[in-house]
Design an enzyme around this catalytic site. Structure first.
Site, short mmCIF file in Angstrom:
data_model
loop_
_atom_site.label_atom_id
_atom_site.label_comp_id
_atom_site.label_asym_id
_atom_site.label_seq_id
_atom_site.Cartn_x
_atom_site.Cartn_y
_atom_site.Cartn_z
CG LEU A 128 0.55 -10.99 -8.36
CD1 LEU A 128 0.33 -10.15 -9.60
CD2 LEU A 128 0.72 -12.45 -8.74
N GLY A 173 -3.06 -12.07 -4.85
CA GLY A 173 -2.79 -13.26 -5.66
C GLY A 173 -2.91 -14.55 -4.84
CG ASN A 196 -4.44 -6.54 -0.64
OD1 ASN A 196 -4.26 -7.20 -1.64
ND2 ASN A 196 -3.46 -6.23 0.19
CD GLU A 197 -5.60 -7.46 -6.11
OE1 GLU A 197 -6.57 -7.34 -5.33
OE2 GLU A 197 -5.14 -8.57 -6.42
C1 LIG Z 1 -6.85 -3.52 -15.59
C2 LIG Z 1 -6.06 -4.53 -15.16
C3 LIG Z 1 -4.94 -5.19 -15.91
C4 LIG Z 1 -3.79 -5.14 -15.44
C5 LIG Z 1 -3.59 -4.41 -14.17
C6 LIG Z 1 -2.21 -4.39 -13.84
C7 LIG Z 1 -1.72 -4.57 -12.64
C8 LIG Z 1 -2.49 -4.74 -11.52
C9 LIG Z 1 -2.67 -6.14 -11.15
C10 LIG Z 1 -1.69 -6.56 -10.19
C11 LIG Z 1 -2.26 -7.56 -9.28
C12 LIG Z 1 -1.68 -7.75 -8.13
C13 LIG Z 1 -2.12 -8.75 -7.21
C14 LIG Z 1 -1.18 -8.95 -6.06
O1 LIG Z 1 -1.06 -10.05 -5.61
S1 LIG Z 1 -0.30 -7.61 -5.46
C15 LIG Z 1 0.44 -8.17 -3.96
C16 LIG Z 1 -0.44 -7.85 -2.83
N1 LIG Z 1 0.08 -8.42 -1.62
C17 LIG Z 1 0.02 -7.79 -0.48
O2 LIG Z 1 -0.46 -6.69 -0.38
C18 LIG Z 1 0.58 -8.51 0.71
C19 LIG Z 1 1.63 -7.72 1.36
N2 LIG Z 1 2.19 -8.47 2.49
C20 LIG Z 1 1.60 -8.53 3.69
O3 LIG Z 1 0.53 -8.02 3.92
C21 LIG Z 1 2.33 -9.29 4.75
O4 LIG Z 1 3.66 -9.47 4.34
C22 LIG Z 1 1.74 -10.66 5.07
C23 LIG Z 1 0.40 -10.48 5.81
C24 LIG Z 1 1.51 -11.50 3.82
C25 LIG Z 1 2.71 -11.44 6.00
O5 LIG Z 1 3.03 -10.65 7.11
P1 LIG Z 1 4.33 -11.01 7.98
O6 LIG Z 1 4.30 -10.09 9.15
O7 LIG Z 1 4.41 -12.45 8.22
O8 LIG Z 1 5.54 -10.70 7.00
P2 LIG Z 1 6.18 -9.27 6.67
O9 LIG Z 1 7.10 -8.92 7.77
O10 LIG Z 1 5.12 -8.31 6.34
O11 LIG Z 1 6.97 -9.59 5.34
C26 LIG Z 1 8.18 -10.32 5.34
C27 LIG Z 1 9.00 -9.89 4.14
O12 LIG Z 1 8.29 -10.21 2.95
C28 LIG Z 1 8.13 -9.04 2.14
N3 LIG Z 1 6.85 -9.12 1.42
C29 LIG Z 1 5.63 -9.26 1.93
N4 LIG Z 1 4.71 -9.34 0.97
C30 LIG Z 1 5.36 -9.24 -0.19
C31 LIG Z 1 4.95 -9.24 -1.56
N5 LIG Z 1 3.66 -9.41 -1.93
N6 LIG Z 1 5.89 -9.11 -2.50
C32 LIG Z 1 7.19 -8.96 -2.17
N7 LIG Z 1 7.65 -8.94 -0.88
C33 LIG Z 1 6.73 -9.09 0.09
C34 LIG Z 1 8.16 -7.89 3.15
O13 LIG Z 1 8.48 -6.70 2.54
C35 LIG Z 1 9.24 -8.37 4.09
O14 LIG Z 1 10.48 -8.17 3.45
P3 LIG Z 1 11.79 -7.76 4.26
O15 LIG Z 1 11.51 -6.42 4.88
O16 LIG Z 1 11.98 -8.84 5.28
O17 LIG Z 1 12.85 -7.70 3.22
#
Ligand SMILES: CC/C=C\C/C=C\CCC/C=C/CC(=O)SCCNC(=O)CCNC(=O)[C@H](O)C(C)(C)COP(=O)(O)OP(=O)(O)OC[C@H]1O[C@@H](n2cnc3c(N)ncnc32)[C@H](O)[C@@H]1OP(=O)(O)O
Length: 323
Positions: A128, A173, A196-197
């Site tokens: 997400l 996600g 990894n939430e």
């Molecule tokens: C009881 C329950 C009911 C309701 C509960 C309510 C809410 C909870 C449920 C919510 C569920 C959530 C599920 C999700 O999916 S949360 C998202 C989790 N994702 C992550 O943790 C991934 C984070 N990203 C990374 O680990 C790395 O970016 C990745 C390994 C994917 C890629 O690495 P890479 O080195 O290639 O890129 P980066 O340099 O890290 O990133 C580039 C730019 O992208 C931005 N970025 C990365 N991930 C996200 C993201 N998920 N959302 C938005 N932006 C993201 C990152 O910041 C960099 O941005 P800039 O610095 O270039 O601007």
């Protein structure tokens, strides 16, 4: 030509003992509850009808090119859905809407099956888009979550066969999307996959958990969810989070195609109904708790501690990206 109609009427006894507590609180509560309980039945009926139409497949050419999702059908009649939202295919409202529409297109098109993949060489999907959850506009957040639910219903509950060619990292996600498919081939290397939430200070919704528990063992799922485990490709294969390791994206797609070919000799209606029956329980669960799930998400977002965790996580991501 006339069309067959099926009537399925329900009369609710709103004064029945089981309905009295809710009826005394809210007018029409009994009727609403009957309607919610009926939805799963109707869903399965609709899917079965759509499957029946697929008994005589005639694949139409399909090529839908939104800016964020590329959808094409190859010569074998397999739809390839490619997520293309740089840099990391994070699932924001726009991307989710396009995925949802593309899934409708695949369902209409009578494809032999669908393969989900990414245009990025290193990220399948970062999950997400955290910016949709950080200091959100509540109206948009509601639409965002509802669209995510829709995507899951359409993918997890699709009557067409699905496979994921995971050609990069698949956290949260991203992992959910791949687990919602029936088969996963992941490119080997330094990529990771998992829910990894908890590391973000948030809780994966029950339907994320259910999807994982139906992919890997309950024991592995509990350990993985509580420790925010991101599996290496080898670890993922060992616990059957993925089905095969591929050498590259083309190999992953070929492996998915080989999986889809298994269904050539299986009558499509029998296959689809079997799949839907196997997946019926988590689908029913979310259908009946859909509104509550949205409300839970919104109240989660309003929690200052959750916002604080998200802020710290965003800062950490930005610092890492800047290095
Ligand atoms: C009881 C329950 C009911 C309701 C509960 C309510 C809410 C909870 C449920 C919510 C569920 C959530 C599920 C999700 O999916 S949360 C998202 C989790 N994702 C992550 O943790 C991934 C984070 N990203 C990374 O680990 C790395 O970016 C990745 C390994 C994917 C890629 O690495 P890479 O080195 O290639 O890129 P980066 O340099 O890290 O990133 C580039 C730019 O992208 C931005 N970025 C990365 N991930 C996200 C993201 N998920 N959302 C938005 N932006 C993201 C990152 O910041 C960099 O941005 P800039 O610095 O270039 O601007």
């Amino acid at each position: 030509m006339g069309r067959a109609l099926v009537w399925d009427a329900t009369c609710v006894d709103s004064l029945a003992a089981s309905h009295l507590p809710s009826t005394s609180q809210k007018a029409a509560a009994a009727a609403e509850s009957a309607q919610m309980l009926k939805r799963p039945k109707m869903f399965l009926l609709r899917q079965a009808v759509s499957n029946a139409r697929q008994l005589a497949p005639s694949v139409r050419a399909m090529s839908s090119k939104g800016p964020l999702v590329d959808l094409t059908v190859d010569n074998d009649g397999v739809a390839i859905m490619t997520l293309q939202r740089p840099p990391v295919n994070s699932l924001n409202l726009d991307l989710l809407k396009e995925i949802s529409k593309s899934l409708d297109d695949v369902a209409k098109n009578k494809s032999r099956g669908m393969i989900l993949t990414s245009s990025s060489p290193t990220v399948f999907s970062a999950g997400l888009d955290i910016m949709e959850m950080y200091k959100p506009d509540m109206k948009r957040a509601e639409e965002f979550w509802t669209t995510l639910q829709d995507v899951w219903f359409k993918l997890y509950g699709s009557s067409f066969a699905t496979a994921a060619a995971i050609n990069g990292h698949a956290p949260a996600g991203g992992c959910l999307l791949s687990m919602s498919c029936e088969y996963r081939a992941m490119v080997g290397g330094k990529f990771t996959i998992g829910l990894n939430e908890t590391a973000l200070g948030i809780v994966a919704p029950k339907w994320f958990m259910d999807t994982m528990c139906r992919t890997i063992s309950m024991r592995q799922a509990e350990l993985a969810l509580t420790t925010a485990k991101m599996f290496t490709v080898d670890e993922a294969l060992k616990c059957e989070l993925i089905d095969e390791i591929a050498t590259d994206k083309a190999d992953a797609i070929n492996k998915c195609k080989t999986f889809l070919k298994k269904f050539e000799k299986i009558p499509p209606l029998a296959r689809a109904i079997t799949k839907l029956k196997m997946r019926e329980e988590p689908i029913k669960n979310l259908q009946t708790s859909r509104q509550a799930d949205v409300q839970e998400f919104l109240s989660f977002l309003k929690n200052p501690k959750v916002q604080q965790s998200l802020e710290m996580y965003i800062q950490a991501l930005k610092q890492k990206a800047a290095k």
